[in-house]
Design a protein around this motif. Structure first.
Motif, PDB file in Angstrom:
ATOM      1  N   ARG A 138      -8.421  15.395 -13.847  1.00 48.85           N
ATOM      2  CA  ARG A 138      -8.654  16.386 -14.897  1.00 48.85           C
ATOM      3  C   ARG A 138      -9.665  17.441 -14.433  1.00 48.85           C
ATOM      4  O   ARG A 138      -9.482  18.640 -14.637  1.00 48.85           O
ATOM      5  CB  ARG A 138      -9.186  15.623 -16.117  1.00 48.85           C
ATOM      6  CG  ARG A 138      -9.309  16.431 -17.362  1.00 48.85           C
ATOM      7  CD  ARG A 138      -8.012  16.381 -18.153  1.00 48.85           C
ATOM      8  NE  ARG A 138      -8.175  17.064 -19.444  1.00 48.85           N
ATOM      9  CZ  ARG A 138      -8.146  18.375 -19.600  1.00 48.85           C
ATOM     10  NH1 ARG A 138      -7.969  19.146 -18.568  1.00 48.85           N
ATOM     11  NH2 ARG A 138      -8.302  18.912 -20.798  1.00 48.85           N
ATOM     12  N   ARG A 165     -18.830  11.767 -16.276  1.00 47.88           N
ATOM     13  CA  ARG A 165     -18.764  10.730 -17.308  1.00 47.88           C
ATOM     14  C   ARG A 165     -18.934  11.395 -18.666  1.00 47.88           C
ATOM     15  O   ARG A 165     -19.329  12.554 -18.751  1.00 47.88           O
ATOM     16  CB  ARG A 165     -19.874   9.705 -17.114  1.00 47.88           C
ATOM     17  CG  ARG A 165     -21.240  10.297 -17.365  1.00 47.88           C
ATOM     18  CD  ARG A 165     -22.165   9.317 -18.014  1.00 47.88           C
ATOM     19  NE  ARG A 165     -23.445   9.987 -18.268  1.00 47.88           N
ATOM     20  CZ  ARG A 165     -24.532   9.350 -18.640  1.00 47.88           C
ATOM     21  NH1 ARG A 165     -24.520   8.051 -18.769  1.00 47.88           N
ATOM     22  NH2 ARG A 165     -25.641  10.006 -18.875  1.00 47.88           N
ATOM     23  N   SER A 166     -18.658  10.663 -19.709  1.00 46.50           N
ATOM     24  CA  SER A 166     -18.880  11.182 -21.057  1.00 46.50           C
ATOM     25  C   SER A 166     -20.186  10.620 -21.577  1.00 46.50           C
ATOM     26  O   SER A 166     -20.265   9.445 -21.900  1.00 46.50           O
ATOM     27  CB  SER A 166     -17.752  10.755 -21.989  1.00 46.50           C
ATOM     28  OG  SER A 166     -16.536  11.134 -21.434  1.00 46.50           O
ATOM     29  N   LEU A 195     -13.391  16.378 -25.125  1.00 51.95           N
ATOM     30  CA  LEU A 195     -14.365  15.279 -25.120  1.00 51.95           C
ATOM     31  C   LEU A 195     -14.996  15.136 -26.504  1.00 51.95           C
ATOM     32  O   LEU A 195     -15.222  14.020 -26.980  1.00 51.95           O
ATOM     33  CB  LEU A 195     -15.457  15.525 -24.081  1.00 51.95           C
ATOM     34  CG  LEU A 195     -15.033  15.409 -22.618  1.00 51.95           C
ATOM     35  CD1 LEU A 195     -16.184  15.771 -21.699  1.00 51.95           C
ATOM     36  CD2 LEU A 195     -14.572  13.991 -22.323  1.00 51.95           C
ATOM     37  N   ARG A 209     -10.379  10.891 -14.509  1.00 55.46           N
ATOM     38  CA  ARG A 209     -11.369  11.945 -14.734  1.00 55.46           C
ATOM     39  C   ARG A 209     -11.327  12.991 -13.601  1.00 55.46           C
ATOM     40  O   ARG A 209     -11.355  14.182 -13.841  1.00 55.46           O
ATOM     41  CB  ARG A 209     -12.745  11.303 -14.853  1.00 55.46           C
ATOM     42  CG  ARG A 209     -13.900  12.208 -15.238  1.00 55.46           C
ATOM     43  CD  ARG A 209     -13.648  13.125 -16.407  1.00 55.46           C
ATOM     44  NE  ARG A 209     -13.662  12.532 -17.734  1.00 55.46           N
ATOM     45  CZ  ARG A 209     -14.709  12.478 -18.547  1.00 55.46           C
ATOM     46  NH1 ARG A 209     -15.838  12.985 -18.192  1.00 55.46           N
ATOM     47  NH2 ARG A 209     -14.611  11.941 -19.721  1.00 55.46           N
ATOM     48  N   ARG A 263     -12.610   6.894 -12.902  1.00 56.22           N
ATOM     49  CA  ARG A 263     -12.721   8.022 -11.987  1.00 56.22           C
ATOM     50  C   ARG A 263     -11.389   8.679 -11.730  1.00 56.22           C
ATOM     51  O   ARG A 263     -11.272   9.891 -11.693  1.00 56.22           O
ATOM     52  CB  ARG A 263     -13.244   7.534 -10.626  1.00 56.22           C
ATOM     53  CG  ARG A 263     -14.720   7.705 -10.497  1.00 56.22           C
ATOM     54  CD  ARG A 263     -15.177   7.201  -9.172  1.00 56.22           C
ATOM     55  NE  ARG A 263     -16.393   6.451  -9.392  1.00 56.22           N
ATOM     56  CZ  ARG A 263     -17.253   6.177  -8.442  1.00 56.22           C
ATOM     57  NH1 ARG A 263     -17.019   6.540  -7.203  1.00 56.22           N
ATOM     58  NH2 ARG A 263     -18.336   5.514  -8.717  1.00 56.22           N
TER      59      ARG A 263
END
Lengths: 593, 375, 374
Positions: free
Chosen positions: A126, A160-161, A189, A123, A120
């Motif tokens: 970003r 999330r990816s 990504l 992420r 987190r």
């Protein structure tokens, strides 16, 4: 069908009723697409093409009537949860929780997706950078502006990816800076985590960044392929026309657009970009017939040109009717006097200054653009101009009336088209028009005349008895404009009128606006399509409540550092100006510290 | 003059739009009128404090002639229905506990013998007082039955009639039916609920759907918009009142004693007061959910403390004072007087003036709230 | 598969916790929710405890003294002793009628001019005119007058008479507060469980907040549980307030076991939540959901459960509807547990019925809550 495709759909059919009782409509008919693993695929197409339905089918939120769909090797109709565990989806209208803060909305989705604490931290940093929401983490989502809400929805989707990312018009209402950031993240990504993405969009520059583009129209696939292959279809058909001195690009563009030998014409960088029909284009090196005698040069085709070519082959739209927007009362010719004068306008909300000492004026018959990143104070300025919000200080004169004193008088002279559809959804087109006509003091024969004339102008006769809420998006927008123009206002305010609209609808919209301006009506427009600023006589760029630039599109490009050898388009110019300002702010901030 | 005409035209236009928005789709119409129909029938039949075939049990330990005659009187009253005949005192408790009977009449052994001997003979009446109103009413009926039994017994045994007889008459409701009271109250209450809800939701709905801004940029002034919201709500409220009125008069056959015109004038005044409250709520609520919840929270005391469920006179004095700011209290009283008593408007001035006072306070308050929230 | 077990449970709990946290925050931030969940119960408790009462006391009665003999005066003096009547002597009928029209009095007792003369003959008549608009009060006043006159009406002689010995079980004080307060618990539980829950869940459907939520690993059952848990809590708060008020403010006896009261309330709370969630899943629209919730849950709980109006007095069809309502069983059990004690057969039977309703309704809500849009 290859094993490497993240999503494969074959012969998908889906029909449903738009509203209870209305007949079933075929939303998707024999649609086949594939989304390659580790790549971005785009869905483009006009309103009602079936883009949203296709994405919902893939997300397991709907079940198809016919065909097969395999998402990550699973049939979403049979085991939707298995698909939903592994994909991320951003619906067109991302339902944020208004009472929760920006941070809490993000945390909720991070928790639901099981994102670890460490993941987190990086992420979030970003995402905050991308969305520029870092300043507002504690603010309730309900208090964000429309564009910021959209960005937060996007951030929630990207916590999330996933293995497959479905995005339904993710950048509607999002400013160019954030749009660029968003695409950087998505592409990163894809690069780093081999993410597969299916995105629907009405921005052609976004579609051009994708590996594969599918053009949908009325539930069918019109064309599909790489951006290069679609662009290739327009090869040799594209030209740039330089308008004669003293004539605005948009005048030349308007005339060209009405020509049946021309597929598309848009003002771009002070010139007019034209796509001609194959028939009109000569086999030799001479100019196509419609461009004969003009200062035109062949240019490289863009994806947009290819898409327009494919769409215009299917859709017959006569832009000339759109332009038949006359006014019954003759207005004084343009340029005589200022219809809007804003001096030192300030608006504060608590200790937050949304609009900071802003001054500008708008001439009669001008098309005036209000540009700026999300949260720059555009909407606040706009609402003050319409008299929906009182100013904290400064003076505001609209149509010759001081808004502080004669608000009702001023309102008689303005028309307002809001960003969100804002007519009565369960009333028919006629009923809506009758009501708004009455609200502006029209009645009897005069009202009937005006209604007949706007319905003809906006091509609404066929839908006169349909409830407004059941109209397709394009119709709604035309109705909203018709309602705003019933009383023949001096000034028309349009808040992001082209947000989410497809390229065709946007051409049509601007054709109407330019025609209105010819008739002497002043138009004040906000937009996030920077190339649309080219239609404006003058634009103002705001950020953080301040005016950064004011002038003609050419002035703006020059201010952004355009040189003859390095042409800028409006989007590049806009980004450059906003970034210069922000850098300077930060610099002075550090200097002060 | 021209300004006035323009004003009227604009208001009429707003009203027309509002009515269309409310009544356009069938679902909306059903939501407006079906509940009123269901509720007034439900209240008419269910909201009764009158006994009807109340179940009871008998424990007769005597079986003599006198006991049989007493029981015959209870049974022939038409109010009670025997559902069990007991032999043993121990059977009483389970029956009452389970709620199968409202009361048990226990006639003691040697009942007739003692009666004949001139004793004041006790008969036990065991009442399930979990619902104290029903219990009290049953006790009242039984008291009257026993009194008549005693009078006849005296007459037969040469004692002459009772020295004192009470001749009872009842005005405005000869058979003392609760329904008469309930249904007439409903005329005011049901229409109040809907008027309040509609007005409160009308602005919130426009705000949630974004149409409010579009309305505000027109030359219509906030006052015109408010009036344009009020009149349709009042009209819908009056239509609902008429619906209840029809059911009361024709379905339940409650005779209308007063004048219809005066009844409607009274109701109109009441609706104006309600609209003021509804508009104030709508000015405060940010969305439909809030408007609905605020309205609901307010409705409860407005209805409960109106004198409809229980008489205001039974409340503690401070509570009685509080009911003086409750418009429903006056409206119910007003409808009762006009409908049941046949009173004229002059007589109900005591209700009309407070209602006007409430309207005079709430309407400007709503206007003030509007101005300070919106423009 | 076994290894995935605890993992899966962990994920389930993590998601549920996140949703519950979100729900609680929303609940606490919206003033209108708090008003509905906390302020309204308090207001209702005060209204039902202090405001509503069927107990007529000091009922004003105009007494037209057309006879001013000592016998007539004795009669009025006798009535004055009653705590239930407030006799107001007037001179003539018109004056009394005016009082009646102004609703200053509940009735008129007329003592005719020949009253004392005929009383000595053993054949006196009194006329009682009641204001019948409020039938229940009128009947009560009639009863009061009758019993006040009983002393004057009996004669000491050797002829026997029946004396009714009245015993009020479960409510010796015969105060209506005792029977209203248990009903209040039903009302508040229904409001929070069915009405409020239906509204907040319908809001999610209506505002489209569920579409994005659906395409996450969240299971429908987690979405439902996340609504149930906080509103169950709010319901418990309302319940606790009611119980405390009943015990300490209104001194209603709690004859049965407190544990049983809690247990049956929990069962009913589940029933109410099931109704609320089912309504919202079917209507998916706030306004319709609120109207439906009012009509199928709140109004019947108020009118048809035996709360104020005894089910036994209603026409059979209406009784049938009443007996189909879970609220009826909850109320019956509560009244008994409060006022009568642990009547096991009834408590067990009703608990089973409520549990059955809860299971069916919650299962139906689950079946109707599917991850579908459009």
């Amino acid at each position: 069908m290859s094993d490497t495709d993240a999503l494969v759909a074959r012969g998908i059919g889906k029909s449903f009723a738009a509203a209870k009782g209305s007949p079933e409509v075929l939303a998707l008919d024999e649609v086949s697409i594939e989304v390659g693993t580790g790549a971005i695929s785009a869905l483009v197409g006009p309103d009602g093409a079936g883009k949203t339905t296709l994405l919902r089918l893939a997300a397991g939120l709907m079940v198809a009537d016919a065909g097969t769909m395999i998402v990550l090797g699973i049939d979403p109709a049979r085991d939707p949860q298995a698909v939903q565990d592994r994909i991320s989806y951003m619906p067109q209208r991302f339902g944020l929780y208004d009472d929760l803060s920006v941070q809490e909305n993000l945390d909720l989705y991070a928790d639901l997706h099981g994102v670890s604490r460490e993941a987190r931290r990086t992420r979030y940093t970003r995402l905050m950078e991308m969305t520029d929401l870092g300043r507002f983490t504690a603010r309730p989502a309900g208090k964000l502006s429309g564009g910021m809400k959209q960005k937060l929805g996007l951030a929630c989707t990207l916590v999330r990816s996933p293995e497959l990312l479905l995005l339904d018009e993710p950048t509607v209402g999002v400013d160019p800076l954030s749009r660029r950031e968003l695409w950087d993240i998505v592409e990163q990504l894809v690069r780093e985590e081999n993410l597969s993405v299916l995105v629907s969009t009405s921005y052609m520059d976004e579609a051009a960044r994708c590996a594969r583009v599918t053009i949908l129209h009325e539930g069918r696939v019109l064309a599909a392929g790489t951006p290069e292959s679609i662009r290739g279809t327009a090869a040799g058909l594209c030209f740039a026309v330089t308008p004669p001195a003293g004539q605005a690009a948009r005048h030349v563009q308007a005339a060209l657009l009405d020509d049946c030998g021309i597929v598309d014409a848009v003002p771009r960088g002070g010139r007019v970009r034209v796509v001609c029909t194959k028939e009109a284009t000569a086999r030799d090196d001479s100019l196509p017939a419609p461009l004969a005698g003009k200062d035109a040069a062949a240019v490289e085709p863009s994806l947009e040109d290819g898409v327009m070519l494919a769409l215009r082959a299917k859709v017959h739209r006569d832009f000339a009717t759109a332009a038949a927007v006359g006014t019954s009362t003759a207005r004084p010719p343009k340029g005589d006097g200022k219809v809007i004068e804003v001096t030192d306008l300030v608006r504060r909300f608590g200790d937050f200054t949304a609009v900071d000492r802003t001054s500008f004026s708008v001439d009669r018959g001008e098309i005036f653009g209000l540009l700026g990143p999300n949260g720059a104070g555009k909407t606040t300025t706009f609402r003050m101009l319409c008299g929906l919000l009182p100013a904290s200080s400064g003076s505001l004169r609209v149509a010759g009336y001081d808004l502080r004193r004669a608000r009702a008088r001023a309102r008689q002279e303005i028309g307002y088209v809001s960003q969100k559809f804002a007519l009565y959804g369960n009333l028919s087109v006629d009923e809506n028009l009758t009501f708004f006509g009455g609200a502006y003091g029209l009645h009897g024969a005069r009202l009937r005349d005006r209604m007949a004339s706007v319905k003809a102008q906006f091509d609404l006769d066929a839908a006169a008895r349909t409830p407004a809420g059941q109209l397709p998006g394009g119709f709604r927008q035309r109705l909203a404009m018709a309602a705003a123009l019933l009383h023949e206002p001096e000034i028309l305010f349009l808040d992001e009128p082209t947000s989410g609209a497809d390229p065709l609808a946007r051409r049509e919209f601007w054709r109407r606006i330019t025609a209105l301006a010819e008739g002497g009506t002043t138009a004040v427009v906000t937009t996030h399509f920077m190339e649309e600023a080219e239609y404006c006589d003058r634009v103002v760029i705001q950020d953080e409540g301040k005016v950064l630039a004011l002038g003609t599109p050419a002035d703006i490009r020059r201010q952004a550092g355009e040189r003859p050898q390095a042409q800028l388009d409006m989007e590049q110019a806009f980004i450059a100006i906003v970034q210069q300002h922000r850098k300077a702010e930060r610099g002075s901030g550090q200097a002060a510290a | 003059m021209n300004a006035l005409l323009a004003f009227l035209l604009r208001v009429a236009n707003l009203c027309r739009k509002e009515l269309k928005v409310i009544l356009k789709d069938p679902a909306g119409r059903i939501v407006l009128f079906a509940p009123v129909l269901v509720q007034s029938l439900m209240f008419g039949y269910a909201a009764t404090l009158d006994l009807r075939e109340a179940p009871y049990a008998l424990l007769d330990a005597d079986h003599g002639q006198a006991a049989v005659r007493l029981v015959a009187r209870i049974e022939s009253s038409g109010v009670f229905r025997r559902v069990a005949t007991l032999r043993n005192e121990h059977d009483i408790a389970p029956l009452v506990d389970a709620g199968d009977v409202l009361f048990v009449v226990a006639i003691p052994p040697r009942f007739e013998q003692r009666l004949a001997a001139g004793e004041a003979t006790p008969v036990q009446l065991i009442l399930d007082a979990r619902n104290s109103v029903t219990a009290g009413t049953a006790a009242g009926y039984l008291g009257q039955i026993v009194a008549r039994f005693n009078a006849d017994w005296r007459a037969e045994h040469g004692g002459g009639g009772m020295p004192l007889t009470l001749d009872v008459r009842s005005w405005y409701n000869p058979n003392l039916e609760t329904r008469w009271f309930m249904m007439t109250s409903m005329i005011a209450v049901l229409s109040m609920l809907q008027t309040l809800m509609l007005t409160a939701l009308s602005v919130a709905r426009e705000r949630e759907q974004g149409t409010f801004d579009q309305l505000l940029v027109t030359p219509c002034t906030p006052a015109e918009i408010m009036i344009g919201k009020s009149i349709p709500s009042i009209l819908v409220g009056l239509t609902q009142a008429s619906l209840v009125l029809l059911i009361a008069t024709y379905w339940f056959g409650i005779p209308l004693a007063g004048s219809l015109i005066e009844l409607y004038v009274a109701l109109c005044i009441f609706m104006v007061a309600c609209v003021g409250i509804g508009l104030a709520i709508s000015a405060m609520a940010a969305n439909m959910q809030q408007a609905m919840l605020y309205t609901f929270v307010l409705m409860m005391p407005l209805v409960l403390l109106s004198g409809m469920t229980t008489p205001i006179a039974n409340m503690p004095v401070p509570m009685q004072w509080l009911t003086r700011i409750n418009p429903t209290r006056y409206a119910i009283d007003m409808v009762h007087r006009v409908y049941l008593e046949g009173a004229g408007l002059g007589t109900v001035l005591g209700d009309i003036l407070p209602l006007l006072a409430i309207a005079v306070v709430t309407l400007p308050l709503a206007a003030w709230l509007f101005r300070n929230r919106l423009v | 598969m076994n290894a995935a077990g605890p993992d899966r449970r962990g994920a389930f709990l993590r998601r549920l916790a996140a949703l519950v946290r979100k729900e609680v925050k929303q609940l606490l931030r919206d003033r209108s929710n708090l008003m509905m969940g906390i302020a309204l119960p308090v207001v209702l408790i005060l209204i039902f405890g202090y405001g509503l009462s069927f107990d007529v006391k000091n009922a004003p009665l105009a007494v037209v003294m057309e006879d001013t003999s000592p016998a007539a005066n004795d009669l009025v003096a006798g009535m004055r002793l009653s705590p239930y009547l407030d006799p107001r002597p007037v001179h003539d009928m018109p004056q009394a009628e005016r009082l009646m029209l102004d609703r200053e009095v509940n009735g008129i007792l007329r003592i005719p001019p020949d009253f004392s003369r005929r009383l000595t003959l053993g054949d006196a008549h009194l006329q009682l005119i009641l204001h019948g608009a409020d039938a229940n009060t009128a009947r009560t006043v009639q009863g009061y007058v009758q019993s006040a006159l009983q002393a004057a009406g009996t004669r000491e002689d050797s002829i026997g008479s029946v004396r009714l010995e009245q015993r009020l079980w479960f409510n010796e004080a015969n105060t209506s507060t005792w029977f209203l307060v248990p009903g209040l618990v039903v009302l508040i539980t229904t409001l929070v469980g069915a009405f409020l829950t239906a509204l907040v869940m319908a809001r999610e459907w209506e505002r489209g907040t569920l579409e994005a939520l659906f395409v996450t690993p969240v299971r429908p059952v987690e979405i439902l549980l996340a609504k149930i848990i906080p509103y169950f809590g709010v319901g418990l708060i309302g319940l606790a307030m009611c119980l405390l008020a009943a015990r300490f403010l209104f001194r209603v006896p709690i004859e049965g076991s407190l544990l049983l009261i809690l247990l049956v309330s929990v069962f009913y709370l589940f029933v109410a939540l099931g109704i609320g969630l089912l309504i919202s899943a079917v209507t998916k629209n706030q306004f319709t959901a609120s109207q439906v919730a009012l009509i199928v849950s709140f109004m019947p709980a108020l009118m048809l459960s035996g709360f104020i109006y005894d089910l036994r007095n209603m026409p059979l069809v209406v009784q049938g509807v009443g007996r189909a309502l879970p609220a009826t069983y909850f109320l019956q059990t509560l009244k008994s547990l409060f006022l009568a004690g642990n009547l096991w057969p009834m408590v067990l039977k009703n608990c089973a019925i409520l549990l059955g309703y809860a299971v069916v309704l919650l299962a139906a809500a689950r079946a109707k809550t599917r991850k579908r849009v459009g």
